[in-house]
Design an enzyme around this catalytic site. Sequence first.
Site, PDB file in Angstrom:
ATOM      1  N   HIS A  73      79.262  40.229  50.798  1.00 42.21           N
ATOM      2  CA  HIS A  73      79.978  41.411  50.323  1.00 42.21           C
ATOM      3  C   HIS A  73      81.433  41.043  50.009  1.00 42.21           C
ATOM      4  O   HIS A  73      82.103  40.423  50.825  1.00 42.21           O
ATOM      5  CB  HIS A  73      79.960  42.508  51.395  1.00 42.21           C
ATOM      6  CG  HIS A  73      78.648  43.218  51.492  1.00 42.21           C
ATOM      7  ND1 HIS A  73      78.501  44.408  52.170  1.00 42.21           N
ATOM      8  CD2 HIS A  73      77.415  42.912  50.995  1.00 42.21           C
ATOM      9  CE1 HIS A  73      77.246  44.814  52.082  1.00 42.21           C
ATOM     10  NE2 HIS A  73      76.561  43.914  51.383  1.00 42.21           N
ATOM     11  N   TYR A 201      82.944  53.214  55.894  1.00 37.72           N
ATOM     12  CA  TYR A 201      83.474  53.882  57.083  1.00 37.72           C
ATOM     13  C   TYR A 201      83.987  55.242  56.635  1.00 37.72           C
ATOM     14  O   TYR A 201      84.831  55.323  55.747  1.00 37.72           O
ATOM     15  CB  TYR A 201      84.640  53.089  57.680  1.00 37.72           C
ATOM     16  CG  TYR A 201      84.326  51.655  58.047  1.00 37.72           C
ATOM     17  CD1 TYR A 201      84.389  50.639  57.098  1.00 37.72           C
ATOM     18  CD2 TYR A 201      83.973  51.316  59.348  1.00 37.72           C
ATOM     19  CE1 TYR A 201      84.111  49.327  57.437  1.00 37.72           C
ATOM     20  CE2 TYR A 201      83.688  49.994  59.695  1.00 37.72           C
ATOM     21  CZ  TYR A 201      83.757  49.011  58.726  1.00 37.72           C
ATOM     22  OH  TYR A 201      83.475  47.706  59.051  1.00 37.72           O
TER      23      TYR A 201
HETATM   24  C1  PHB Z   1      76.814  46.715  61.777  1.00 39.17           C
HETATM   25  O1  PHB Z   1      76.240  46.353  60.727  1.00 39.17           O
HETATM   26  O2  PHB Z   1      76.200  46.919  62.845  1.00 39.17           O
HETATM   27  C2  PHB Z   1      78.317  46.912  61.736  1.00 39.17           C
HETATM   28  C3  PHB Z   1      79.009  46.586  60.581  1.00 39.17           C
HETATM   29  C4  PHB Z   1      80.388  46.754  60.544  1.00 39.17           C
HETATM   30  C5  PHB Z   1      81.042  47.261  61.653  1.00 39.17           C
HETATM   31  C6  PHB Z   1      80.332  47.585  62.818  1.00 39.17           C
HETATM   32  C7  PHB Z   1      78.958  47.413  62.858  1.00 39.17           C
HETATM   33  O3  PHB Z   1      82.392  47.445  61.603  1.00 39.17           O
END
Ligand code: PHB
Length: 393
Positions: A73, A201
């Site tokens: 990514h 997020y």
């Molecule tokens: C996950 O894919 O579990 C994951 C990805 C990014 C994060 C936390 C968990 O910041």
Amino acid sequence: MDRTQVAIIGAGPSGLLLSQLLHLNGIDTVVIERQSGCYVASRIRAGVLEQGTVDLLLRAKVGERLSSERLIHDGFVLGFAQGTLRVDLKDLVGGTVSIYGQTEVTKDLMDARAAAGARMVYEAGDVSVEGFGGKAPVVRYSQGGRVHELACDFIAGCDGYHGVCRRSLPPGSLQTFEKIYPFSWLGVLADVPPAAHEILYSNHERGFAMCSMRSLTRSRYYVQCPADDTLEAWPDQRFWDELRWRLPANVAEVVTTAPPLEKSIAPLRSFVVEPMKFGRLFLVGDAAHIVPPTGAKGLNLAAADVRVLYQGLVEYYRSGSSDLIDGYSEQCLRRVWKAVRFSWWLTSVTHKFSDDPFAHRLQLTELDYIRGSTAALTSVAENYVGLPFEEPA
Ligand code: PHB
Ligand code: APR
């Protein structure tokens, strides 16, 4: 009495990676793990690797499946009331992150250690460590109905937050720093295509939510929930409904649901102990520090500790110099605290801490400022991809 050069307590990512790197450099180790190998291999954890972690796994000769299966990514997305903000990692700092589950990293390392005939002790009971203040540390554990003693030159405490090593240090020898967040993460793993193409997020007035993935057919989703919440309060449909509420509309409308493969609740904390070395005992990874998963730093920090420690031990056994291992704690903590800061910051701007409208407006303002500032975006990007390592002196 049995003997090895480095006794490693814990067969999580830290212990397995350290054992593999030391083996490749001719250093003998024994890994002592209290759980079964099946249990260790089955744990569902995070899935974002910094390039520095990928490079270290390649150096450990466990990068073949990673290289073919990982998703690369070059950005991630922040969602909030004013819309979405993509942080273009490649454009801003020439970086990327790799999506490859920690479960897979663990399996690759376990396979490599088994193929090398490594001395792995699973289901070890009553593990204790002593003598690490001097030059003759000893590890004791029970297995097969008897107590075993293992003499060694060094002990690597790779036994996680709940391990025995940190708790074995003399009272008053450690300074502890801790912040408990007033919420937890409810996570779901499901065999459905990811609703978002990149990690997202979402700051929402109902609470934080997040979209991640393990592959193009397996998704990982999280929603913020009260710190004392239970799985019983979250039937599957409630999870899916709340996730959709909290995501940007264009993402929510393409969420595919399915019965979860795994559903769990994890509390969030920031935790650091100083120092990370006491005589010939080193605290590594989660044994020394915990970050809220928001910044995806847990596994990457563990790998960074391992990188410093293995290089120091190789130098010691090759030249007799203890310069690198003597500086282990200070070098690791410089990186740890920067990752603790970033993880705390990203948690603070994306999660709901209260119903205080001023606090929520400040969060939205910070995200809106970042959206309009290349300098701010660059800061976020360089922390997310992982800050540069300090090369050995
Ligand atoms: C996950 O894919 O579990 C994951 C990805 C990014 C994060 C936390 C968990 O910041
Ligand atoms: N004796 C032997 N083994 C122990 C003991 C003990 N007393 N206590 C704990 N262990 C084992 C655990 O069973 C576990 O397998 O130590 C291992 C610690 O592994 P982790 O907790 O995964 O810690 P670490 O290897 O540092 O990896 C950090 O894992 O928890 C995630 O988010 C974290 O991604 C980060 C990564």
